[in-house]
Motif scaffolding. Structure first.
Motif, PDB file in Angstrom:
ATOM      1  N   PRO A   1       3.560 -17.973 -16.709  1.00  0.00           N
ATOM      2  CA  PRO A   1       4.618 -18.938 -17.012  1.00  0.00           C
ATOM      3  C   PRO A   1       5.529 -18.500 -18.151  1.00  0.00           C
ATOM      4  CG  PRO A   1       2.497 -19.730 -17.809  1.00  0.00           C
ATOM      5  CD  PRO A   1       2.219 -18.529 -16.962  1.00  0.00           C
ATOM      6  N   ASN A   2       5.085 -17.532 -18.948  1.00  0.00           N
ATOM      7  CA  ASN A   2       5.924 -17.016 -20.022  1.00  0.00           C
ATOM      8  C   ASN A   2       7.035 -16.096 -19.509  1.00  0.00           C
ATOM      9  OD1 ASN A   2       4.348 -18.045 -22.437  1.00  0.00           O
ATOM     10  ND2 ASN A   2       2.752 -16.921 -21.339  1.00  0.00           N
ATOM     11  N   PHE A   3       6.881 -15.615 -18.298  1.00  0.00           N
ATOM     12  CA  PHE A   3       7.876 -14.731 -17.684  1.00  0.00           C
ATOM     13  C   PHE A   3       8.131 -15.187 -16.246  1.00  0.00           C
ATOM     14  CE2 PHE A   3       5.276 -12.322 -20.713  1.00  0.00           C
ATOM     15  CZ  PHE A   3       6.246 -11.921 -21.628  1.00  0.00           C
ATOM     16  N   SER A   4       8.294 -16.471 -16.065  1.00  0.00           N
ATOM     17  CA  SER A   4       8.335 -17.056 -14.729  1.00  0.00           C
ATOM     18  C   SER A   4       9.544 -16.623 -13.907  1.00  0.00           C
ATOM     19  CB  SER A   4       8.310 -18.579 -14.828  1.00  0.00           C
ATOM     20  OG  SER A   4       9.433 -19.061 -15.560  1.00  0.00           O
ATOM     21  N   ASP A   5      10.589 -16.104 -14.550  1.00  0.00           N
ATOM     22  CA  ASP A   5      11.826 -15.793 -13.827  1.00  0.00           C
ATOM     23  C   ASP A   5      11.669 -14.651 -12.831  1.00  0.00           C
ATOM     24  OD1 ASP A   5      11.502 -14.298 -16.285  1.00  0.00           O
ATOM     25  OD2 ASP A   5      13.456 -13.394 -15.873  1.00  0.00           O
ATOM     26  N   VAL A   6      10.628 -13.804 -12.967  1.00  0.00           N
ATOM     27  CA  VAL A   6      10.446 -12.695 -12.027  1.00  0.00           C
ATOM     28  C   VAL A   6       9.435 -13.024 -10.924  1.00  0.00           C
ATOM     29  CG1 VAL A   6      11.096 -10.934 -13.699  1.00  0.00           C
ATOM     30  CG2 VAL A   6       8.678 -11.593 -13.479  1.00  0.00           C
ATOM     31  N   PHE A   7       8.855 -14.217 -10.993  1.00  0.00           N
ATOM     32  CA  PHE A   7       7.874 -14.629  -9.996  1.00  0.00           C
ATOM     33  C   PHE A   7       8.465 -15.685  -9.065  1.00  0.00           C
ATOM     34  CE2 PHE A   7       5.328 -13.098 -13.546  1.00  0.00           C
ATOM     35  CZ  PHE A   7       4.372 -12.320 -12.906  1.00  0.00           C
ATOM     36  N   GLU A   8       7.982 -15.690  -7.834  1.00  0.00           N
ATOM     37  CA  GLU A   8       8.314 -16.738  -6.877  1.00  0.00           C
ATOM     38  C   GLU A   8       7.054 -17.579  -6.708  1.00  0.00           C
ATOM     39  OE1 GLU A   8       8.084 -18.815  -3.742  1.00  0.00           O
ATOM     40  OE2 GLU A   8       8.207 -16.937  -2.617  1.00  0.00           O
ATOM     41  N   ARG A   9       7.051 -18.757  -7.312  1.00  0.00           N
ATOM     42  CA  ARG A   9       5.833 -19.544  -7.481  1.00  0.00           C
ATOM     43  C   ARG A   9       5.048 -19.749  -6.188  1.00  0.00           C
ATOM     44  NH1 ARG A   9       5.455 -22.704 -12.315  1.00  0.00           N
ATOM     45  NH2 ARG A   9       7.215 -22.339 -13.706  1.00  0.00           N
ATOM     46  N   GLN A  10       5.744 -19.995  -5.111  1.00  0.00           N
ATOM     47  CA  GLN A  10       5.053 -20.347  -3.871  1.00  0.00           C
ATOM     48  C   GLN A  10       4.279 -19.179  -3.282  1.00  0.00           C
ATOM     49  OE1 GLN A  10       7.267 -22.989  -1.359  1.00  0.00           O
ATOM     50  NE2 GLN A  10       6.381 -22.147   0.519  1.00  0.00           N
ATOM     51  N   ASN A  11       4.675 -17.966  -3.632  1.00  0.00           N
ATOM     52  CA  ASN A  11       4.024 -16.785  -3.076  1.00  0.00           C
ATOM     53  C   ASN A  11       3.490 -15.858  -4.156  1.00  0.00           C
ATOM     54  OD1 ASN A  11       4.416 -16.777   0.022  1.00  0.00           O
ATOM     55  ND2 ASN A  11       6.396 -17.449  -0.790  1.00  0.00           N
ATOM     56  N   SER A  12       3.106 -16.437  -5.286  1.00  0.00           N
ATOM     57  CA  SER A  12       2.478 -15.673  -6.366  1.00  0.00           C
ATOM     58  C   SER A  12       0.968 -15.895  -6.341  1.00  0.00           C
ATOM     59  CB  SER A  12       3.038 -16.114  -7.724  1.00  0.00           C
ATOM     60  OG  SER A  12       4.380 -15.729  -7.861  1.00  0.00           O
ATOM     61  N   SER A  13       0.246 -14.997  -6.986  1.00  0.00           N
ATOM     62  CA  SER A  13      -1.193 -15.187  -7.188  1.00  0.00           C
ATOM     63  C   SER A  13      -1.416 -15.713  -8.596  1.00  0.00           C
ATOM     64  CB  SER A  13      -1.949 -13.878  -6.970  1.00  0.00           C
ATOM     65  OG  SER A  13      -1.414 -12.836  -7.750  1.00  0.00           O
ATOM     66  N   TYR A  14      -2.491 -16.459  -8.763  1.00  0.00           N
ATOM     67  CA  TYR A  14      -2.725 -17.182 -10.012  1.00  0.00           C
ATOM     68  C   TYR A  14      -4.098 -16.844 -10.586  1.00  0.00           C
ATOM     69  CZ  TYR A  14       1.387 -19.950  -8.865  1.00  0.00           C
ATOM     70  OH  TYR A  14       2.674 -20.334  -8.588  1.00  0.00           O
ATOM     71  N   ILE A  15      -4.155 -16.804 -11.913  1.00  0.00           N
ATOM     72  CA  ILE A  15      -5.431 -16.671 -12.614  1.00  0.00           C
ATOM     73  C   ILE A  15      -6.347 -17.824 -12.190  1.00  0.00           C
ATOM     74  CG2 ILE A  15      -6.482 -17.005 -14.915  1.00  0.00           C
ATOM     75  CD1 ILE A  15      -5.500 -14.205 -14.627  1.00  0.00           C
ATOM     76  N   ASN A  16      -7.612 -17.478 -11.906  1.00  0.00           N
ATOM     77  CA  ASN A  16      -8.623 -18.441 -11.443  1.00  0.00           C
ATOM     78  C   ASN A  16      -8.323 -18.994 -10.052  1.00  0.00           C
ATOM     79  OD1 ASN A  16     -10.204 -18.182 -13.710  1.00  0.00           O
ATOM     80  ND2 ASN A  16      -9.470 -20.040 -14.713  1.00  0.00           N
ATOM     81  N   GLY A  17      -7.411 -18.364  -9.323  1.00  0.00           N
ATOM     82  CA  GLY A  17      -7.111 -18.804  -7.965  1.00  0.00           C
ATOM     83  C   GLY A  17      -8.002 -18.162  -6.922  1.00  0.00           C
ATOM     84  N   GLY A  18      -8.894 -17.281  -7.344  1.00  0.00           N
ATOM     85  CA  GLY A  18      -9.752 -16.559  -6.401  1.00  0.00           C
ATOM     86  C   GLY A  18      -9.205 -15.180  -6.105  1.00  0.00           C
ATOM     87  N   VAL A  19      -9.919 -14.442  -5.261  1.00  0.00           N
ATOM     88  CA  VAL A  19      -9.484 -13.103  -4.886  1.00  0.00           C
ATOM     89  C   VAL A  19      -8.152 -13.192  -4.143  1.00  0.00           C
ATOM     90  CG1 VAL A  19     -10.831 -13.129  -2.737  1.00  0.00           C
ATOM     91  CG2 VAL A  19     -10.190 -10.951  -3.771  1.00  0.00           C
ATOM     92  N   VAL A  20      -7.286 -12.198  -4.369  1.00  0.00           N
ATOM     93  CA  VAL A  20      -5.936 -12.207  -3.788  1.00  0.00           C
ATOM     94  C   VAL A  20      -5.869 -11.296  -2.565  1.00  0.00           C
ATOM     95  CG1 VAL A  20      -3.474 -11.857  -4.219  1.00  0.00           C
ATOM     96  CG2 VAL A  20      -5.001 -12.433  -6.125  1.00  0.00           C
ATOM     97  N   MET A  21      -5.417 -11.859  -1.438  1.00  0.00           N
ATOM     98  CA  MET A  21      -5.081 -11.022  -0.296  1.00  0.00           C
ATOM     99  C   MET A  21      -3.575 -10.778  -0.322  1.00  0.00           C
ATOM    100  SD  MET A  21      -5.446 -11.520   3.834  1.00  0.00           S
ATOM    101  CE  MET A  21      -7.100 -12.182   3.767  1.00  0.00           C
ATOM    102  N   THR A  22      -3.181  -9.507  -0.278  1.00  0.00           N
ATOM    103  CA  THR A  22      -1.777  -9.133  -0.320  1.00  0.00           C
ATOM    104  C   THR A  22      -1.429  -8.473   1.009  1.00  0.00           C
ATOM    105  OG1 THR A  22      -1.969  -8.768  -2.709  1.00  0.00           O
ATOM    106  CG2 THR A  22      -0.029  -7.865  -1.622  1.00  0.00           C
ATOM    107  N   LYS A  23      -0.755  -9.218   1.873  1.00  0.00           N
ATOM    108  CA  LYS A  23      -0.464  -8.723   3.227  1.00  0.00           C
ATOM    109  C   LYS A  23       0.421  -7.490   3.189  1.00  0.00           C
ATOM    110  CE  LYS A  23       1.180 -10.270   7.789  1.00  0.00           C
ATOM    111  NZ  LYS A  23       2.094  -9.153   8.060  1.00  0.00           N
TER     112      LYS A  23
END
Length: 456
Positions: free
Chosen positions: A341-363
């Motif tokens: 969230p400190n650098f949110s301008d380079v992320f697209e929230r709906q398709n980002s991975s999150y800390i404590n969100g579990g393992v990330v699958m990157t298609k």
């Protein structure tokens, strides 16, 4: 539906019981110990080989016997490692492959590194991988690597990790004189040629000598390790942060360390391998070198060693090698960028991975228009997600960032080019490629659970 990707920004700790929470924290202790001893690819191979031998794996060389039930490892030049276990299932059904890399961004010594100036001695460096150069100034560094001497002897070096040892340093400019420096772009105010390592300041007593401080450093190296300045030509010496892995936060839920990318996936790979004794599948676990510089060379993922081993397994079991490859499946275990969230301008929230969100699958990965990507097929993504959901793995999907913000790649493309279904899977990382990255213990554990489910 609890384990599906139906809702974003779930927190693993909302979905696990006390026993699993304890397992999360216990598993992290083993990882932190592994990481502390595996800062370079050579270190990681040594650590992993010791673990493999403890679990019954034996050295393999091309031409050795391979049989059902056998557990083997191939050590590729001390910088990459292949573990494989031969299952009871028909090998033509394919091999279950997991592939991570064990190199990380760092500062490598040049071939002629040592010089003196301003009453100080320095090593010249050439940075390795994608770094923000300014992050490497004014932090404690440790020296790791090998020196191959003229007489054929190889000397291993690790200096700066223990509290009683000296460490090393890249000088920074004081703010009082830094007005011009601070007015420049962050990518420009520190040049690659300025990343010089401070290694000494005391001259030898003989005042007739030239470069007396440089000579003092070289004498110390010769006395302790037996090499001369010429031996730098056949050396691989690297500077890495001297930090030890540390718990982050009052709740100790995060780990700060150098080298999470990609050892945070390598450790779950090998531990899942060791926990898959009962799997009927033939399993292949790859710890590759050179990912940070393009996976080239004979220890990188583009090397033919990978397919050579698959061919040898197929031949030993009387199978059609092309059919084995076609039916094999791979999880390319590499990290993704955690939403910050400190650098949110380079992320697209709906398709980002999150800390404590579990393992990330990157298609898919790649830059901008998916340049250089492995874009996993929908059928294979469905296959993998079903494995995770059935095993109770908490997972999420994510991209590296906004479409036009940049991008990156993994070893997945080089596996899928061999006609093998492949998708990226790994841990979300805060401050990726910095000297001190941060990951979630819960995400680490879910990566282990995911790889275990895939193997079994």
């Amino acid at each position: 539906m609890e384990n599906s990707i139906l809702f974003k920004q779930r927190n693993v700790f909302d979905y696990i019981d006390g026993e699993t929470k304890k397992a999360v924290f216990d598993y992290a202790e083993g990882y932190m110990d592994f990481l502390a001893n595996s800062k370079t690819e050579r270190d990681a191979v040594k650590t992993a080989v010791a673990m493999a031998e403890k679990n019954g794996y034996v050295p393999y060389d091309f031409g050795n016997e391979i049989k059902v039930g056998g557990k083997y490892y191939f050590n590729n030049r001390g910088k990459a490692l292949y573990l494989f276990k031969i299952g009871t299932e028909d090998i033509e059904n394919g091999i279950r492959i997991s592939a991570a890399h064990i190199d990380s961004p760092r500062l490598d010594l040049k071939q002629n590194p040592l010089y003196e100036d301003g009453n100080m001695a320095f090593f010249k460096t050439h940075y390795y991988g994608g770094i923000k150069k300014y992050q490497w100034l004014a932090i404690p560094l440790a020296l790791h690597g090998v020196v191959c001497l003229r007489n054929g002897k190889t000397v291993d070096l690790v200096v700066g990790e223990d509290d009683g040892e000296p460490c090393f340093y890249v000088n920074d400019l004081l703010p009082h004189l830094g007005a011009n420096q601070m007015s420049q772009k962050a990518s420009e105010f520190v040049k690659g040629e300025d990343l010089n390592i401070l290694v000494g300041s005391v001259p030898v007593e003989d005042k007739e000598e030239k470069s007396r401080i440089k000579l003092q450093v070289m004498q110390a190296l010769n006395e302790k390790y037996g090499f001369t300045e010429e031996d730098f030509l056949s050396a691989e010496l690297t500077l890495v942060p001297a930090y030890k892995p540390r718990d982050i936060g009052f709740d100790r839920s995060l780990i700060g360390a150098y080298g999470h990318d990609d050892k945070v996936c390598a450790y779950p790979e090998i531990t899942a391998m060791f926990e898959s004794e009962s799997s009927p599948h033939t399993l292949l676990c790859i710890l590759a070198d050179k990912e940070e510089t393009g996976s080239n060379g004979n220890t990188g993922m583009k090397s033919a060693v990978f397919t050579d081993i698959m061919y040898e397994i197929s031949k030993a079991l009387g199978a059609n090698y092309n059919k084995v490859r076609h039916n094999s499946k791979c999880l390319s275990a590499d990290v993704n960028a955690a939403f910050d969230p400190n650098f949110s301008d380079v992320f697209e929230r709906q398709n980002s991975s999150y800390i404590n969100g579990g393992v990330v699958m990157t298609k898919y990965t790649g830059a901008r228009g998916k340049s250089g990507t492995n874009d996993a097929g929908a059928e294979y993504v469905a296959f993998v997600r079903n494995i995770f959901d059935e095993a109770g793995v908490i997972w999420q999907a994510g991209e590296l960032g906004k479409v036009d913000a940049g991008g990156g790649g993994t070893v997945a493309a080089y596996v899928s080019e061999r006609n093998i279904d492949t998708v990226d899977l790994g841990v979300a990382v805060i401050s990726m490629h910095s000297p001190f990255e941060v990951i979630s213990k819960a995400d680490l554990y879910m990566t282990y659970k995911a790889l275990l489910a895939f193997n079994k």
